[in-house]
Enzyme design. Structure first.
Site, short mmCIF file in Angstrom:
data_model
loop_
_atom_site.label_atom_id
_atom_site.label_comp_id
_atom_site.label_asym_id
_atom_site.label_seq_id
_atom_site.Cartn_x
_atom_site.Cartn_y
_atom_site.Cartn_z
N LYS A 114 -1.65 4.96 -5.84
CA LYS A 114 -0.25 5.25 -6.12
C LYS A 114 -0.11 6.17 -7.32
O LYS A 114 0.74 7.06 -7.33
CB LYS A 114 0.53 3.95 -6.37
N LYS A 197 -0.32 3.80 10.60
CA LYS A 197 0.53 2.63 10.76
C LYS A 197 2.01 3.00 10.65
O LYS A 197 2.38 3.93 9.93
CB LYS A 197 0.15 1.52 9.77
N LYS A 200 7.98 3.02 6.74
CA LYS A 200 9.31 3.56 6.45
C LYS A 200 9.24 5.00 5.96
O LYS A 200 10.21 5.72 6.05
CB LYS A 200 10.02 2.69 5.41
P1 ADP Z 1 5.92 0.13 4.49
O1 ADP Z 1 4.47 0.30 4.90
O2 ADP Z 1 6.88 0.60 5.52
O3 ADP Z 1 6.16 0.70 3.11
P2 ADP Z 1 5.66 -2.35 3.14
O4 ADP Z 1 4.46 -1.76 2.50
O5 ADP Z 1 6.84 -2.63 2.29
O6 ADP Z 1 6.12 -1.45 4.36
O7 ADP Z 1 5.17 -3.67 3.88
C1 ADP Z 1 5.80 -4.92 3.84
C2 ADP Z 1 5.00 -5.87 4.69
O8 ADP Z 1 4.95 -5.42 6.05
C3 ADP Z 1 3.54 -6.00 4.27
O9 ADP Z 1 3.13 -7.34 4.46
C4 ADP Z 1 2.80 -5.09 5.22
O10 ADP Z 1 1.45 -5.48 5.43
C5 ADP Z 1 3.62 -5.23 6.50
N1 ADP Z 1 3.58 -4.00 7.28
C6 ADP Z 1 4.11 -2.81 6.93
N2 ADP Z 1 3.91 -1.89 7.89
C7 ADP Z 1 3.23 -2.53 8.89
C8 ADP Z 1 2.73 -2.12 10.17
N3 ADP Z 1 2.89 -0.87 10.61
N4 ADP Z 1 2.10 -3.03 10.94
C9 ADP Z 1 1.93 -4.30 10.50
N5 ADP Z 1 2.37 -4.74 9.32
C10 ADP Z 1 3.02 -3.88 8.51
NA NA Z 2 3.75 0.58 1.99
#
Ligand code: ADP
Ligand code: NA
Length: 328
Positions: A114, A197, A200
């Site tokens: 990050k 993956k 957002k």
């Molecule tokens: P993003 O990746 O959209 O920023 P976050 O990092 O805030 O989302 O993730 C919040 C939760 O959702 C975490 O526990 C993360 O492992 C899960 N998560 C996020 N994206 C995925 C995905 N594509 N598939 C499975 N789990 C996910």
């Molecule tokens: Na993330």
């Protein structure tokens, strides 16, 4: 016997959760509230490490809580609260910071990733110490289990080390938490690029739970699929179709094998159409429930206040022991 305790948190860094958040993490929260003494929090303290807008944060914190309730987190079963409402998190975090080596914190790969993406001036000390606050989030509740994905393993290891370090220096105080590897969760991939993956940060390929459902249906219809025509689960050679099958299976409870059999002789278009309908049927009542919580801010406040009150009782008990042990 008392149920094992679980702690998990989610950052209020977007207006809407997406299908990956739900199928990869939050669905397991709903399951675990039946078997565990569950503590779930919207971790707003963690959402300010990289700069933020106060009004946006306030809105997203409420939206996150409303979505958790709408997904099935039951405040009668689980303790649902906002992290900043429980000041003991930051109080314990300071104690833990003083037990953490500078080099040890510097080895956290998420910080390296990050901070590498930010200008040096924008890399805050908070971003550096955030895994220690995360350790405090877990240890303050004496959690037995923490659901973790791959990206959080190193942070949980730090948490376990800090708990053991404190215990050996000051006497048995903390439960050393174990990783809970969920059986039911799935990794969901981007609809436009099924090699990364769903996230957002890539708007085209993400199904947001609060977007216009017609938009979600459209995104699924235009999801990237693969060469060939068979609907088969083959993540190596057919990542697009496999991703759709995983989503479909997770939302309906039908096994992948069952879906493959049902779609024999049919085309990608049929799968996308029916998956679109499934998503629509999932998000429509969900969105209605979210609206219900947002339309009654006093009730939402009450739920979160009660959650914080219960969380504080537990957290204050731990902090009292900690302060006593360290000589305060
Ligand atoms: P993003 O990746 O959209 O920023 P976050 O990092 O805030 O989302 O993730 C919040 C939760 O959702 C975490 O526990 C993360 O492992 C899960 N998560 C996020 N994206 C995925 C995905 N594509 N598939 C499975 N789990 C996910
Ligand atoms: Na993330």
């Amino acid at each position: 016997a008392a149920r094992p305790r679980v702690l998990s948190g989610i950052q209020p860094t977007a207006d809407s959760f997406h299908l990956g958040n739900y199928l990869g993490a939050l669905r397991e929260w709903v399951v675990m509230q039946e078997t565990h003494d569950a503590f779930y929090c919207v971790v707003d303290l963690h959402a300010i490490t990289m700069g933020h807008d106060p009004e946006l944060l306030r809105r997203r914190t409420r939206l996150s809580a409303a979505q958790l309730l709408a997904l099935g987190i039951d405040p009668e079963r689980a303790t649902l609260f906002v992290q900043s409402h429980v000041p003991e998190h930051t109080q314990l975090s300071w104690v833990m910071e003083c037990l953490t080596g500078f080099g040890e914190a510097g080895r956290m790969t998420q910080f390296k990733d990050k901070s590498a993406r930010q200008e040096a001036d924008h890399v805050s000390v908070g971003l550096f110490t955030y895994p220690v606050l995360q350790a405090a989030d877990i240890l303050i509740y004496q959690a037995d289990a923490v659901p973790v994905g791959e990206d959080q393993r190193q942070h949980l290891e730090l948490t376990r080390n800090l708990a053991q370090r404190f215990n050996s220096r000051f006497g048995e105080t903390f439960t050393v938490p174990a990783a809970h590897i969920p059986k039911e969760t799935a990794k969901i991939f981007d609809l436009q690029d099924p090699t990364v993956k769903m996230s957002k940060s890539v708007p085209a390929g993400v199904v947001e739970l609060l977007e216009d459902p017609k938009r979600s249906v459209k995104k699924i219809r235009s999801a990237v699929t693969d060469a060939g025509r068979e609907i088969q689960y083959d993540p190596e050679n057919k990542p697009g179709v496999s991703n759709l099958l995983v989503i479909y299976s997770a939302l309906t409870g039908r096994s992948i094998a069952d879906l493959e059999a049902a779609y024999e002789g049919k085309g990608y278009g049929d799968l996308k159409k029916e998956l679109g309908q499934t998503v629509l049927e999932f998000v429509t009542p969900f969105q209605e429930k979210v609206r219900g919580y947002l339309d009654d801010p006093a009730e939402l406040d009450k739920v979160l206040r009660r959650g914080a009150e219960h969380a504080r009782e537990v957290a204050a008990g731990t902090l009292k022991t900690v302060y006593d042990r360290i000589g305060f």
